[in-house]
Design an enzyme around this catalytic site. Structure first.
Site, PDB file in Angstrom:
ATOM      1  N   LYS A   1       0.940  -1.131  -0.025  1.00 53.72           N
ATOM      2  CA  LYS A   1      -0.083  -0.109   0.054  1.00 53.72           C
ATOM      3  C   LYS A   1       0.711   1.323  -0.113  1.00 53.72           C
ATOM      4  CE  LYS A   1      -1.983  -1.105   4.022  1.00 53.72           C
ATOM      5  NZ  LYS A   1      -1.205  -2.087   4.325  1.00 53.72           N
TER       6      LYS A   1
ATOM      7  N   ARG B   1      -0.537  -9.216  13.075  1.00 54.25           N
ATOM      8  CA  ARG B   1      -1.087  -8.194  12.210  1.00 54.25           C
ATOM      9  C   ARG B   1      -1.914  -8.746  11.001  1.00 54.25           C
ATOM     10  NH1 ARG B   1       4.287  -5.311  10.529  1.00 54.25           N
ATOM     11  NH2 ARG B   1       2.799  -4.113   9.231  1.00 54.25           N
TER      12      ARG B   1
ATOM     13  N   ARG C   1      11.966  -5.922   4.459  1.00 57.14           N
ATOM     14  CA  ARG C   1      11.598  -4.549   4.481  1.00 57.14           C
ATOM     15  C   ARG C   1      12.612  -3.529   5.617  1.00 57.14           C
ATOM     16  NH1 ARG C   1       6.028  -2.037   5.171  1.00 57.14           N
ATOM     17  NH2 ARG C   1       5.912  -3.110   7.224  1.00 57.14           N
TER      18      ARG C   1
ATOM     19  N   ARG D   1      11.454  -2.381  11.132  1.00 61.48           N
ATOM     20  CA  ARG D   1      10.470  -2.038  12.086  1.00 61.48           C
ATOM     21  C   ARG D   1      10.253  -3.017  12.991  1.00 61.48           C
ATOM     22  NH1 ARG D   1       5.644  -0.028   8.428  1.00 61.48           N
ATOM     23  NH2 ARG D   1       4.535  -1.344   9.785  1.00 61.48           N
TER      24      ARG D   1
ATOM     25  N   ARG E   1      -9.321   1.397   8.427  1.00 63.19           N
ATOM     26  CA  ARG E   1      -9.020  -0.017   9.041  1.00 63.19           C
ATOM     27  C   ARG E   1     -10.029  -0.581   9.583  1.00 63.19           C
ATOM     28  NH1 ARG E   1      -3.160   0.599   8.804  1.00 63.19           N
ATOM     29  NH2 ARG E   1      -1.832  -1.011   9.091  1.00 63.19           N
TER      30      ARG E   1
HETATM   31  P1  AP5 Z   1       5.156  -1.577   1.614  1.00 57.91           P
HETATM   32  O1  AP5 Z   1       4.542  -0.755   0.754  1.00 57.91           O
HETATM   33  O2  AP5 Z   1       5.703  -1.123   2.900  1.00 57.91           O
HETATM   34  O3  AP5 Z   1       3.598  -2.180   2.248  1.00 57.91           O
HETATM   35  P2  AP5 Z   1       2.361  -1.778   3.200  1.00 57.91           P
HETATM   36  O4  AP5 Z   1       1.276  -2.505   2.640  1.00 57.91           O
HETATM   37  O5  AP5 Z   1       2.459  -0.183   3.290  1.00 57.91           O
HETATM   38  O6  AP5 Z   1       2.525  -2.520   4.478  1.00 57.91           O
HETATM   39  P3  AP5 Z   1       3.006  -1.735   6.144  1.00 57.91           P
HETATM   40  O7  AP5 Z   1       3.819  -2.888   6.886  1.00 57.91           O
HETATM   41  O8  AP5 Z   1       3.237  -0.448   6.032  1.00 57.91           O
HETATM   42  O9  AP5 Z   1       1.370  -1.921   6.433  1.00 57.91           O
HETATM   43  P4  AP5 Z   1       0.511  -1.752   7.757  1.00 57.91           P
HETATM   44  O10 AP5 Z   1      -0.738  -1.749   6.983  1.00 57.91           O
HETATM   45  O11 AP5 Z   1       0.683  -3.056   8.494  1.00 57.91           O
HETATM   46  O12 AP5 Z   1       1.416  -0.726   8.406  1.00 57.91           O
HETATM   47  P5  AP5 Z   1       0.901   0.934   8.712  1.00 57.91           P
HETATM   48  O13 AP5 Z   1       2.216   1.475   8.711  1.00 57.91           O
HETATM   49  O14 AP5 Z   1      -0.244   1.117   7.644  1.00 57.91           O
HETATM   50  O15 AP5 Z   1       5.723  -2.929   1.266  1.00 57.91           O
HETATM   51  C1  AP5 Z   1       6.241  -3.823   2.071  1.00 57.91           C
HETATM   52  C2  AP5 Z   1       7.501  -4.573   1.570  1.00 57.91           C
HETATM   53  O16 AP5 Z   1       7.483  -4.910   0.447  1.00 57.91           O
HETATM   54  C3  AP5 Z   1       8.595  -3.210   1.366  1.00 57.91           C
HETATM   55  O17 AP5 Z   1       9.795  -3.717   1.756  1.00 57.91           O
HETATM   56  C4  AP5 Z   1       8.452  -3.150  -0.237  1.00 57.91           C
HETATM   57  O18 AP5 Z   1       9.756  -2.400  -0.750  1.00 57.91           O
HETATM   58  C5  AP5 Z   1       8.105  -4.344  -0.709  1.00 57.91           C
HETATM   59  N1  AP5 Z   1       7.231  -4.296  -1.730  1.00 57.91           N
HETATM   60  C6  AP5 Z   1       6.141  -3.508  -2.093  1.00 57.91           C
HETATM   61  N2  AP5 Z   1       5.534  -3.980  -3.287  1.00 57.91           N
HETATM   62  C7  AP5 Z   1       6.317  -4.921  -3.852  1.00 57.91           C
HETATM   63  C8  AP5 Z   1       6.014  -5.664  -4.857  1.00 57.91           C
HETATM   64  N3  AP5 Z   1       5.122  -5.507  -5.947  1.00 57.91           N
HETATM   65  N4  AP5 Z   1       7.001  -6.638  -5.144  1.00 57.91           N
HETATM   66  C9  AP5 Z   1       8.073  -7.017  -4.166  1.00 57.91           C
HETATM   67  N5  AP5 Z   1       8.318  -6.275  -3.290  1.00 57.91           N
HETATM   68  C10 AP5 Z   1       7.406  -5.211  -2.814  1.00 57.91           C
HETATM   69  O19 AP5 Z   1       0.404   0.722  10.510  1.00 57.91           O
HETATM   70  C11 AP5 Z   1       1.389   0.124  11.361  1.00 57.91           C
HETATM   71  C12 AP5 Z   1       0.761   0.129  12.653  1.00 57.91           C
HETATM   72  O20 AP5 Z   1      -0.020   1.431  12.820  1.00 57.91           O
HETATM   73  C13 AP5 Z   1      -0.732  -0.647  12.578  1.00 57.91           C
HETATM   74  O21 AP5 Z   1      -0.297  -2.014  12.992  1.00 57.91           O
HETATM   75  C14 AP5 Z   1      -1.601  -0.133  13.724  1.00 57.91           C
HETATM   76  O22 AP5 Z   1      -1.183  -0.616  14.971  1.00 57.91           O
HETATM   77  C15 AP5 Z   1      -1.406   1.159  13.500  1.00 57.91           C
HETATM   78  N6  AP5 Z   1      -2.294   1.852  12.565  1.00 57.91           N
HETATM   79  C16 AP5 Z   1      -1.932   2.516  11.492  1.00 57.91           C
HETATM   80  N7  AP5 Z   1      -3.065   2.882  10.803  1.00 57.91           N
HETATM   81  C17 AP5 Z   1      -4.145   2.660  11.654  1.00 57.91           C
HETATM   82  C18 AP5 Z   1      -5.462   2.868  11.611  1.00 57.91           C
HETATM   83  N8  AP5 Z   1      -6.032   3.224  10.372  1.00 57.91           N
HETATM   84  N9  AP5 Z   1      -6.284   2.245  12.607  1.00 57.91           N
HETATM   85  C19 AP5 Z   1      -5.668   1.754  13.822  1.00 57.91           C
HETATM   86  N10 AP5 Z   1      -4.419   1.530  13.877  1.00 57.91           N
HETATM   87  C20 AP5 Z   1      -3.666   2.127  12.874  1.00 57.91           C
HETATM   88 MG    MG Z   2       2.894   1.098   4.709  1.00 53.74          MG
END
Ligand code: AP5
Ligand code: MG
Ligand code: ZN
Length: 213
Positions: A13, A171, A127, A160, A88
């Protein structure tokens, strides 16, 4: 244009949201990045969010909704934005819908980046994230020019805290229970689109461009 990125943790994402933001000149709004910035700056909000994030749990809706609504009310969001990691939960989606309704506005697309769990666990272990600017890399797919150092700002790259395998599994469970119901929510509004997130990231982006055309 107002776009929501949906998909499991690690689906890509953030990677795609940054590409969309750059190409369509709209801000990339990531609640995860906002929480991590608050944690880094040692704010009260950051301290509270960290307790949940480190366990792989969602931060409570009340807190999350507050920072998101503040952010999208800012001037640079007037012409649209791409939301990454929000909503979410169904209550978060409802609050957003209500806030947009009041402005006579709505979400244009909710794009689901589909990736099976096995691929995800592999991706997260590789990552690396910048401690300063939030840029992300992957040791195999998107390596930085110099190991352990951010190309953009020269700061240190780390795994991370919530990317450890046990936490990733947690997660993914939380995603299935609390976030996956949003697919039905946005499908029923006619704005859900899906892309195959297992492709090369440029190909995933091409599929998204086709949708946004
Ligand atoms: P990446 O693009 O980083 O993936 P992502 O979907 O953004 O993954 P996140 O871990 O950031 O998502 P998340 O939803 O768990 O975390 P968030 O920060 O939102 O890609 C992942 C890896 O794959 C990278 O290394 C990338 O280079 C690689 N990659 C990407 N595309 C690729 C491809 N096509 N082929 C190969 N490799 C590829 O949230 C973190 C925490 O914050 C949550 O757990 C929660 O506690 C809290 N939080 C955040 N938002 C909320 C909310 N709205 N409500 C409640 N809690 C929240
Ligand atoms: Mg992300
Ligand atoms: Zn950086």
């Amino acid at each position: 244009m107002k776009i929501i990125m949906l998909g499991a943790p690690g689906a890509g994402k953030g990677t795609q949201a940054k590409m969309i933001a750059e190409s369509y000149k709209i801000p990339h709004v990531s609640t995860g990045d906002m929480f991590r910035l608050n944690i880094k700056n040692g704010t009260e909000l950051g301290k509270e969010a960290k307790q949940y994030m480190d366990q792989g749990l969602l931060v409570p809706d009340e807190l999350t909704v507050r920072i998101l609504l503040d952010r999208v009310a800012q001037d640079d969001c007037k012409n649209g934005y791409v939301l990454d990691g929000f909503p979410r939960t169904i209550p978060q989606a409802e609050v957003l819908e209500e806030a947009l309704n009041k402005l006579g506005d709505k979400i244009d697309y909710a794009i689901d980046v589909e990736v099976p769990d096995e691929n995800i666990i592999r991706r997260m272990g590789g990552r690396r994230a910048c401690t300063s600017c939030g840029a992300t890399y992957h040791i195999e797919h998107v390596p930085p020019k110099k190991e352990g150092v951010c190309d953009q700002c020269g700061q240190e790259l780390v795994l991370r805290d919530d990317d450890k395998p046990e936490t990733v599994e947690k997660r993914l469970r939380v995603y299935q229970e609390q976030t996956a119901p949003l697919l039905e929510f946005y499908s029923s509004k006619g704005v859900l689109r899906s892309v195959d997130g297992t492709q090369d990231m440029q190909d995933v982006f091409k599929a998204i461009e086709e949708i946004l055309k």
